[in-house]
Design a protein around this motif. Sequence first.
Motif, PDB file in Angstrom:
ATOM      1  N   ARG A 145       0.831  -1.208   0.000  1.00 25.45           N
ATOM      2  CA  ARG A 145       0.000   0.000   0.000  1.00 25.45           C
ATOM      3  C   ARG A 145       0.863   1.255   0.000  1.00 25.45           C
ATOM      4  NH1 ARG A 145      -2.694  -3.312   3.343  1.00 25.45           N
ATOM      5  NH2 ARG A 145      -4.851  -3.784   2.805  1.00 25.45           N
ATOM      6  N   ALA A 146       1.907   1.238   0.809  1.00 27.02           N
ATOM      7  CA  ALA A 146       2.778   2.410   0.893  1.00 27.02           C
ATOM      8  C   ALA A 146       3.432   2.694  -0.452  1.00 27.02           C
ATOM      9  CB  ALA A 146       3.839   2.195   1.968  1.00 27.02           C
ATOM     10  N   LEU A 147       3.933   1.659  -1.129  1.00 23.08           N
ATOM     11  CA  LEU A 147       4.546   1.862  -2.441  1.00 23.08           C
ATOM     12  C   LEU A 147       3.538   2.453  -3.417  1.00 23.08           C
ATOM     13  CD1 LEU A 147       6.597  -1.456  -2.776  1.00 23.08           C
ATOM     14  CD2 LEU A 147       7.465   0.820  -2.187  1.00 23.08           C
ATOM     15  N   ALA A 148       2.299   1.966  -3.369  1.00 24.09           N
ATOM     16  CA  ALA A 148       1.275   2.460  -4.284  1.00 24.09           C
ATOM     17  C   ALA A 148       0.980   3.932  -4.039  1.00 24.09           C
ATOM     18  CB  ALA A 148       0.001   1.633  -4.130  1.00 24.09           C
ATOM     19  N   ARG A 155       5.326  -0.023   6.492  1.00 28.15           N
ATOM     20  CA  ARG A 155       4.079  -0.502   7.091  1.00 28.15           C
ATOM     21  C   ARG A 155       3.323   0.647   7.744  1.00 28.15           C
ATOM     22  NH1 ARG A 155       3.592  -5.101  10.957  1.00 28.15           N
ATOM     23  NH2 ARG A 155       1.463  -4.878  10.156  1.00 28.15           N
ATOM     24  N   TRP A 156       4.044   1.532   8.407  1.00 26.45           N
ATOM     25  CA  TRP A 156       3.384   2.670   9.066  1.00 26.45           C
ATOM     26  C   TRP A 156       2.640   3.508   8.030  1.00 26.45           C
ATOM     27  CZ3 TRP A 156       3.081   7.939   9.118  1.00 26.45           C
ATOM     28  CH2 TRP A 156       2.581   8.544  10.271  1.00 26.45           C
ATOM     29  N   LEU A 157       3.283   3.775   6.906  1.00 23.66           N
ATOM     30  CA  LEU A 157       2.623   4.539   5.845  1.00 23.66           C
ATOM     31  C   LEU A 157       1.472   3.749   5.237  1.00 23.66           C
ATOM     32  CD1 LEU A 157       5.696   6.062   3.974  1.00 23.66           C
ATOM     33  CD2 LEU A 157       4.038   7.313   5.353  1.00 23.66           C
ATOM     34  N   GLY A 184      -6.007   7.347   4.425  1.00 24.45           N
ATOM     35  CA  GLY A 184      -6.000   8.767   4.774  1.00 24.45           C
ATOM     36  C   GLY A 184      -5.010   9.564   3.945  1.00 24.45           C
ATOM     37  N   ILE A 185      -3.854   8.984   3.672  1.00 26.06           N
ATOM     38  CA  ILE A 185      -2.863   9.682   2.850  1.00 26.06           C
ATOM     39  C   ILE A 185      -3.437   9.965   1.469  1.00 26.06           C
ATOM     40  CG2 ILE A 185      -0.619   9.452   1.706  1.00 26.06           C
ATOM     41  CD1 ILE A 185       0.349   7.911   4.172  1.00 26.06           C
ATOM     42  N   TYR A 186      -4.106   8.961   0.891  1.00 24.55           N
ATOM     43  CA  TYR A 186      -4.687   9.188  -0.423  1.00 24.55           C
ATOM     44  C   TYR A 186      -5.799  10.231  -0.359  1.00 24.55           C
ATOM     45  CZ  TYR A 186      -6.525   8.568  -5.054  1.00 24.55           C
ATOM     46  OH  TYR A 186      -6.929   8.826  -6.333  1.00 24.55           O
ATOM     47  N   ALA A 227      -3.223  12.576   7.652  1.00 24.45           N
ATOM     48  CA  ALA A 227      -3.600  11.166   7.607  1.00 24.45           C
ATOM     49  C   ALA A 227      -3.368  10.488   8.952  1.00 24.45           C
ATOM     50  CB  ALA A 227      -2.807  10.451   6.514  1.00 24.45           C
ATOM     51  N   ALA A 228      -2.272  10.838   9.628  1.00 22.74           N
ATOM     52  CA  ALA A 228      -2.004  10.263  10.951  1.00 22.74           C
ATOM     53  C   ALA A 228      -3.082  10.669  11.947  1.00 22.74           C
ATOM     54  CB  ALA A 228      -0.626  10.706  11.437  1.00 22.74           C
ATOM     55  N   ALA A 229      -3.486  11.935  11.887  1.00 19.82           N
ATOM     56  CA  ALA A 229      -4.555  12.397  12.777  1.00 19.82           C
ATOM     57  C   ALA A 229      -5.867  11.691  12.447  1.00 19.82           C
ATOM     58  CB  ALA A 229      -4.715  13.904  12.653  1.00 19.82           C
ATOM     59  N   SER A 230      -6.143  11.507  11.162  1.00 22.19           N
ATOM     60  CA  SER A 230      -7.361  10.813  10.761  1.00 22.19           C
ATOM     61  C   SER A 230      -7.362   9.372  11.268  1.00 22.19           C
ATOM     62  CB  SER A 230      -7.489  10.833   9.231  1.00 22.19           C
ATOM     63  OG  SER A 230      -8.576  10.062   8.788  1.00 22.19           O
ATOM     64  N   TRP A 231      -6.230   8.707  11.140  1.00 20.12           N
ATOM     65  CA  TRP A 231      -6.140   7.328  11.612  1.00 20.12           C
ATOM     66  C   TRP A 231      -6.315   7.243  13.127  1.00 20.12           C
ATOM     67  CZ3 TRP A 231      -6.406   2.517  10.022  1.00 20.12           C
ATOM     68  CH2 TRP A 231      -5.885   1.492  10.822  1.00 20.12           C
ATOM     69  N   ARG A 232      -5.688   8.185  13.836  1.00 21.39           N
ATOM     70  CA  ARG A 232      -5.715   8.138  15.308  1.00 21.39           C
ATOM     71  C   ARG A 232      -7.070   8.534  15.882  1.00 21.39           C
ATOM     72  NH1 ARG A 232      -6.632   7.982  19.733  1.00 21.39           N
ATOM     73  NH2 ARG A 232      -5.370   8.387  21.600  1.00 21.39           N
ATOM     74  N   TYR A 233      -7.685   9.559  15.318  1.00 17.12           N
ATOM     75  CA  TYR A 233      -8.870  10.126  15.959  1.00 17.12           C
ATOM     76  C   TYR A 233     -10.183   9.817  15.238  1.00 17.12           C
ATOM     77  CZ  TYR A 233      -5.474  12.678  18.697  1.00 17.12           C
ATOM     78  OH  TYR A 233      -4.437  13.002  19.526  1.00 17.12           O
ATOM     79  N   VAL A 234     -10.103   9.300  14.008  1.00 18.01           N
ATOM     80  CA  VAL A 234     -11.342   9.037  13.262  1.00 18.01           C
ATOM     81  C   VAL A 234     -11.448   7.562  12.891  1.00 18.01           C
ATOM     82  CG1 VAL A 234     -12.719   9.612  11.228  1.00 18.01           C
ATOM     83  CG2 VAL A 234     -11.347  11.382  12.340  1.00 18.01           C
TER      84      VAL A 234
END
Length: 657
Positions: free
Chosen positions: A26-29, A308-310, A316-318, A353-360
């Motif tokens: 996913r991260a590579l994509a 993996r983290w990405l 969210g990043i996309y 994206a990190a905030a979205s993952w953590r809080y949403v």
Amino acid sequence: MTGGYPVEPGETTKTRARAPGLDGVRALAVLAVIGFHEGASELPGGFLGVDLFFVLSGFLITDLLVSRYAETRQLDVAGFWVRRARRLLPALAVMLVVVVAAATIIEPAQGASLRLALLAAATYTSNWYQILHHVSYFTAAGQLGAPPPLDHLWSLAIEEQFYLIWPVLLWLVVVRLPTRRARVAVALTAAAASALAMTLQYRPGGDPSAVYYGTDTHASALLIGAALALAFPLSTLAAAPPAQARRLEAAGIAGLAVLAWSAGHFSGGNPAVYPAGLILAAIGAAGLVAAAAGQGVVAAMTSWRPLRWLGIRSYGIYLWHWPVIALGAALAGPDAASPWLWLAETGVTVALAAASWRYVETPVMHDGLRVTVRRWGRLVAEASRRPAGRFGRAVPVTVAAVAAIAVVVAGYGIARPPAPTAPGGLLQQVAAGQRVIAASQATRAAGFAQPAGSAQPSASPRSSAASRSSAASRSSTVPACRRGPHGVAGGQVTAVGDSVMLASATALERAMPGVYIDAKLGRQMSAGLAAIQRLVAAGRLRPVVLIGLGTNGDVTPAQLRQLRRVIGPGRELVLVNTFGPEAWEHEVNVALAAAARHGRRTQLADWDQAIAARAGLLWPDGIHPRPAGATLYAHAVIKAIKAGLSRGQIPSCSAKQ
């Protein structure tokens, strides 16, 4: 791009434990897609990251549904849809609210198109909306201004439409076809049908966006991923015996090599992409996914912790990356291009994206939307009373980081030095060309004779104040036969072109007073032919026809022959060749040169040769001329027209206009 993650926490944990390398895929994509959207010259085919996402989504969704059927003898399609909605909708809703609010402040001119794009996003029909509104994915037109911030949601729309239809079809396949081979054959047949639909609908030389956006024409990668899951379930790949593991490893290495080569060599305008390049990339992606789900070297590489983290946050990043790029362009200016700007935009994207993952995303997946919203309310209330608390520390730090980077982006736009030849920038230059339209319209309103068939402002959602069609013609003070400073009467000339001609409109009018110009952003030869046919039908085509097309897609010999037939044997045809980084530039110029060399009453305006040694007269996109470059463009056109005049081929001004 969802990457097809299961939504239940237990299933998500099991999937990641069995195949952590899929996070790295996913991260590579998503990194490939970001590189493409940021304009990295090394990644002309970075858009193929979308197809890597599609293969992965088709694989994981199919594996999830089939494995559940094997356990319970039910697919539970309704439950699947509910879980998909819980996984996808909250993060999308937050992004839409924030982006629409920001765009309303930063880019208020996009208000009307943004409302339509928002409706399409909310209904997961963005791809069809963009097809109907002729939104081009690959042309350079978007470089003239800040692009619409929701254009990237077309791929999410395709995935969600797949999630809606495929489980029902899969239920029929699984129930009716008990053998694995038959099920795989059905999925591959459906993939071949989608590729065939793309083949039949694609027109070489035209804008490929319609077939690229279409669910019917771009479902092959999703279905190849589904076929992979039907042939090799995730549990089988994760526990493959040594001999099979070696084969998977070879497939993964080959797939990674194919994807890397494709991303570096293909481009959106390459006819080989539709569908051969997309199928090649999807097969390579299937090999990479199969190996990443195993236990070999490829799986170890894609399980690297930063990847993996990405990958875990790839949805969210996309979601956030394109709005950040679009609004960053609005803040920094249309001609801003810097690695620092790209790094700032990427940093903002990852932070959001990190905030979205953590809080949403994570809270909603675990506890549901209602419980999560109540918790948000309590945390906000507590934070207002105890700003030093955990939530009170985390959110301000995130917001402050994002705000600081945004200030850097805005400051870059404010502090950058103005271009020496055009302090107003490219947008102002285009606006100056559009003012010639206003003069033409004022003349028409005053009752003076004007050529018919001028283009109207585009309804495309990409259209803004700086991206509309142009139709300029002689004003009331310019006699039809008045010659310009170079001896050419603009009243004899009809010009049809794309954004390069639009940027040169003022210089053309100055060199040939009274010239009729119909130039439009993103226009390709097929649309130019239609404009010429309208002018011919109205009896308004002038003795000299100037064509400046090829920036946005291929120009084929067949199209040039058709153009020659449409304008008729009694008119002079002047073809302006192209200059720029597009993959099709060489082929276009070869076709134009051949038409000028072998065609009767056909001249070549060699813009490519004129600007090649003076590339500093172009804006940073390497395509559109600055004001001094526009003057050079006009000189190249004048030179070609005068070559025809020297042979006495152009009728006198007394001829009917």
